[in-house]
Design a protein around this motif. Structure first.
Motif, PDB file in Angstrom:
ATOM      1  N   PHE A  25       0.825  -1.210   0.000  1.00  0.00           N
ATOM      2  CA  PHE A  25       0.000   0.000   0.000  1.00  0.00           C
ATOM      3  C   PHE A  25       0.859   1.259   0.000  1.00  0.00           C
ATOM      4  CE2 PHE A  25      -2.749  -3.218   1.847  1.00  0.00           C
ATOM      5  CZ  PHE A  25      -3.943  -2.997   1.177  1.00  0.00           C
ATOM      6  N   GLU A  26       0.278   2.338  -0.522  1.00  0.00           N
ATOM      7  CA  GLU A  26       0.890   3.670  -0.463  1.00  0.00           C
ATOM      8  C   GLU A  26      -0.144   4.655   0.042  1.00  0.00           C
ATOM      9  OE1 GLU A  26       4.345   4.044  -3.783  1.00  0.00           O
ATOM     10  OE2 GLU A  26       2.310   4.421  -4.494  1.00  0.00           O
ATOM     11  N   LEU A  27       0.348   5.688   0.708  1.00  0.00           N
ATOM     12  CA  LEU A  27      -0.481   6.809   1.140  1.00  0.00           C
ATOM     13  C   LEU A  27       0.134   8.065   0.558  1.00  0.00           C
ATOM     14  CD1 LEU A  27      -2.298   7.875   4.123  1.00  0.00           C
ATOM     15  CD2 LEU A  27      -0.169   9.118   3.826  1.00  0.00           C
ATOM     16  N   GLY A  28      -0.702   8.911   0.000  1.00  0.00           N
ATOM     17  CA  GLY A  28      -0.223  10.171  -0.545  1.00  0.00           C
ATOM     18  C   GLY A  28      -1.373  10.982  -1.100  1.00  0.00           C
ATOM     19  N   PHE A  29      -1.028  12.024  -1.809  1.00  0.00           N
ATOM     20  CA  PHE A  29      -2.028  12.895  -2.421  1.00  0.00           C
ATOM     21  C   PHE A  29      -2.273  12.448  -3.856  1.00  0.00           C
ATOM     22  CE2 PHE A  29      -0.295  15.376   1.028  1.00  0.00           C
ATOM     23  CZ  PHE A  29      -1.419  15.984   1.565  1.00  0.00           C
ATOM     24  N   PHE A  30      -3.506  12.602  -4.286  1.00  0.00           N
ATOM     25  CA  PHE A  30      -3.859  12.245  -5.661  1.00  0.00           C
ATOM     26  C   PHE A  30      -4.943  13.188  -6.152  1.00  0.00           C
ATOM     27  CE2 PHE A  30      -6.882   9.903  -3.120  1.00  0.00           C
ATOM     28  CZ  PHE A  30      -8.060   9.937  -3.848  1.00  0.00           C
ATOM     29  N   THR A  31      -5.098  13.209  -7.457  1.00  0.00           N
ATOM     30  CA  THR A  31      -6.138  14.009  -8.108  1.00  0.00           C
ATOM     31  C   THR A  31      -7.042  13.075  -8.877  1.00  0.00           C
ATOM     32  OG1 THR A  31      -4.622  15.842  -8.372  1.00  0.00           O
ATOM     33  CG2 THR A  31      -6.572  15.886  -9.743  1.00  0.00           C
ATOM     34  N   ASN A  32      -8.338  13.275  -8.730  1.00  0.00           N
ATOM     35  CA  ASN A  32      -9.300  12.526  -9.525  1.00  0.00           C
ATOM     36  C   ASN A  32      -9.127  12.960 -10.973  1.00  0.00           C
ATOM     37  OD1 ASN A  32     -11.619  11.674 -10.872  1.00  0.00           O
ATOM     38  ND2 ASN A  32     -12.886  11.872  -9.054  1.00  0.00           N
ATOM     39  N   ALA A  33      -9.005  12.000 -11.856  1.00  0.00           N
ATOM     40  CA  ALA A  33      -8.756  12.305 -13.269  1.00  0.00           C
ATOM     41  C   ALA A  33      -9.837  13.191 -13.885  1.00  0.00           C
ATOM     42  CB  ALA A  33      -8.635  11.011 -14.063  1.00  0.00           C
ATOM     43  N   ALA A  34     -11.047  13.147 -13.354  1.00  0.00           N
ATOM     44  CA  ALA A  34     -12.152  13.915 -13.923  1.00  0.00           C
ATOM     45  C   ALA A  34     -12.260  15.321 -13.337  1.00  0.00           C
ATOM     46  CB  ALA A  34     -13.467  13.167 -13.688  1.00  0.00           C
ATOM     47  N   SER A  35     -11.372  15.683 -12.399  1.00  0.00           N
ATOM     48  CA  SER A  35     -11.465  17.019 -11.796  1.00  0.00           C
ATOM     49  C   SER A  35     -10.085  17.523 -11.417  1.00  0.00           C
ATOM     50  CB  SER A  35     -12.364  16.974 -10.558  1.00  0.00           C
ATOM     51  OG  SER A  35     -11.672  16.395  -9.469  1.00  0.00           O
ATOM     52  N   THR A  36     -10.056  18.709 -10.852  1.00  0.00           N
ATOM     53  CA  THR A  36      -8.794  19.291 -10.382  1.00  0.00           C
ATOM     54  C   THR A  36      -8.729  19.294  -8.859  1.00  0.00           C
ATOM     55  OG1 THR A  36      -9.786  21.489 -10.446  1.00  0.00           O
ATOM     56  CG2 THR A  36      -8.576  20.774 -12.405  1.00  0.00           C
ATOM     57  N   LYS A  37      -9.590  18.542  -8.228  1.00  0.00           N
ATOM     58  CA  LYS A  37      -9.614  18.469  -6.769  1.00  0.00           C
ATOM     59  C   LYS A  37      -8.569  17.469  -6.287  1.00  0.00           C
ATOM     60  CE  LYS A  37     -14.433  19.753  -6.710  1.00  0.00           C
ATOM     61  NZ  LYS A  37     -15.801  19.335  -6.476  1.00  0.00           N
ATOM     62  N   HIS A  38      -7.995  17.750  -5.123  1.00  0.00           N
ATOM     63  CA  HIS A  38      -6.907  16.940  -4.593  1.00  0.00           C
ATOM     64  C   HIS A  38      -7.328  16.277  -3.286  1.00  0.00           C
ATOM     65  CE1 HIS A  38      -4.112  18.803  -7.460  1.00  0.00           C
ATOM     66  NE2 HIS A  38      -4.865  19.871  -7.275  1.00  0.00           N
ATOM     67  N   TYR A  39      -6.910  15.027  -3.122  1.00  0.00           N
ATOM     68  CA  TYR A  39      -7.301  14.220  -1.965  1.00  0.00           C
ATOM     69  C   TYR A  39      -6.077  13.551  -1.355  1.00  0.00           C
ATOM     70  CZ  TYR A  39     -11.845  14.695  -4.212  1.00  0.00           C
ATOM     71  OH  TYR A  39     -12.978  15.192  -4.794  1.00  0.00           O
ATOM     72  N   LEU A  40      -6.217  13.173  -0.086  1.00  0.00           N
ATOM     73  CA  LEU A  40      -5.222  12.344   0.584  1.00  0.00           C
ATOM     74  C   LEU A  40      -5.829  10.966   0.719  1.00  0.00           C
ATOM     75  CD1 LEU A  40      -2.521  12.162   2.301  1.00  0.00           C
ATOM     76  CD2 LEU A  40      -4.058  12.298   4.254  1.00  0.00           C
ATOM     77  N   LYS A  45      -0.302  -0.275  -4.214  1.00  0.00           N
ATOM     78  CA  LYS A  45       0.856   0.234  -4.943  1.00  0.00           C
ATOM     79  C   LYS A  45       0.872  -0.259  -6.383  1.00  0.00           C
ATOM     80  CE  LYS A  45       5.769   0.884  -4.909  1.00  0.00           C
ATOM     81  NZ  LYS A  45       7.031   0.669  -4.260  1.00  0.00           N
ATOM     82  N   VAL A  46       0.490  -1.503  -6.621  1.00  0.00           N
ATOM     83  CA  VAL A  46       0.513  -2.049  -7.981  1.00  0.00           C
ATOM     84  C   VAL A  46      -0.599  -1.484  -8.851  1.00  0.00           C
ATOM     85  CG1 VAL A  46       1.648  -4.198  -7.319  1.00  0.00           C
ATOM     86  CG2 VAL A  46      -0.848  -4.089  -7.363  1.00  0.00           C
ATOM     87  N   SER A  47      -1.583  -0.862  -8.249  1.00  0.00           N
ATOM     88  CA  SER A  47      -2.701  -0.302  -9.002  1.00  0.00           C
ATOM     89  C   SER A  47      -3.158   0.999  -8.350  1.00  0.00           C
ATOM     90  CB  SER A  47      -3.853  -1.309  -9.047  1.00  0.00           C
ATOM     91  OG  SER A  47      -4.917  -0.802  -9.801  1.00  0.00           O
ATOM     92  N   PRO A  48      -2.440   2.098  -8.589  1.00  0.00           N
ATOM     93  CA  PRO A  48      -2.762   3.367  -7.930  1.00  0.00           C
ATOM     94  C   PRO A  48      -4.197   3.870  -8.149  1.00  0.00           C
ATOM     95  CG  PRO A  48      -0.621   3.499  -8.988  1.00  0.00           C
ATOM     96  CD  PRO A  48      -1.248   2.197  -9.412  1.00  0.00           C
ATOM     97  N   GLN A  49      -4.881   3.346  -9.158  1.00  0.00           N
ATOM     98  CA  GLN A  49      -6.274   3.737  -9.383  1.00  0.00           C
ATOM     99  C   GLN A  49      -7.207   3.069  -8.376  1.00  0.00           C
ATOM    100  OE1 GLN A  49      -4.360   2.097 -11.513  1.00  0.00           O
ATOM    101  NE2 GLN A  49      -4.016   3.342 -13.311  1.00  0.00           N
ATOM    102  N   ALA A  50      -6.722   2.035  -7.699  1.00  0.00           N
ATOM    103  CA  ALA A  50      -7.547   1.294  -6.728  1.00  0.00           C
ATOM    104  C   ALA A  50      -7.420   1.954  -5.358  1.00  0.00           C
ATOM    105  CB  ALA A  50      -7.131  -0.167  -6.679  1.00  0.00           C
ATOM    106  N   ILE A  51      -8.102   3.076  -5.197  1.00  0.00           N
ATOM    107  CA  ILE A  51      -8.086   3.832  -3.944  1.00  0.00           C
ATOM    108  C   ILE A  51      -8.922   3.065  -2.921  1.00  0.00           C
ATOM    109  CG2 ILE A  51      -8.651   6.034  -2.843  1.00  0.00           C
ATOM    110  CD1 ILE A  51      -6.567   6.324  -5.103  1.00  0.00           C
TER     111      ILE A  51
END
Length: 146
Positions: A25-40, A45-51
């Motif tokens: 697992f990883e923890l960090g900041f990401f942006t939803n591809a459909a917006s400019t909003k940022h989340y923690l 780790k092998v699939s960063p899209q699997a939040i």
């Protein structure tokens, strides 16, 4: 190599990550591809899209100025450094003891009192959209938390 923990007076900012010791697992900041909003959040780790967990799903950051830190009163907090506001907090128990935040191989993010080794807060108690093995559903008979 990424660390799996940090302590009071340290933080995680945009572009930095925690990685569980086993690298699952990883923890960090990401942006939803459909917006400019940022989340923690936490993801595989092998699939960063699997939040699997998001701290601020109701209060996204509008820029990359976020920082995850441990406050002076022992809470895990997400700050918007552009205006100094707390976007999210663990609302954990106050302690003056040394504290650390650790990302476990189970995908559980824990805030731990280092003197007693007690868990003050854990992400498994606050699931968002994914249940992982080890999460409990229902009421904690000790704390009353559902």
């Amino acid at each position: 190599m990424a660390l799996d923990y940090f302590r009071r007076h340290q933080n995680i900012t945009y572009g930095q990550k925690l990685e569980s010791a086993g690298g699952t697992f990883e923890l960090g900041f990401f942006t939803n591809a459909a917006s400019t909003k940022h989340y923690l959040g936490l993801w595989f780790k092998v699939s960063p899209q699997a939040i699997v967990w998001v701290a601020n799903h109701d209060s996204p950051l509008m820029n990359t100025s976020g920082a995850l830190a441990i406050s002076g009163n022992g809470n895990l907090i997400l700050l918007d450094n552009s205006n100094g506001t707390i976007v999210w907090s663990s609302n954990s128990t106050y302690t003056t003891n040394p504290i650390s935040v650790q990302l476990l191989d189970s995908g559980n993010l824990v805030l731990r009192d280092l003197e007693t080794n007690g868990v003050l807060w854990q992400s498994f108690d606050w699931p968002t959209n994914t249940y992982l093995p080890g999460m409990k559903v229902g009421k904690d008979l000790k704390t009353g938390h559902e």
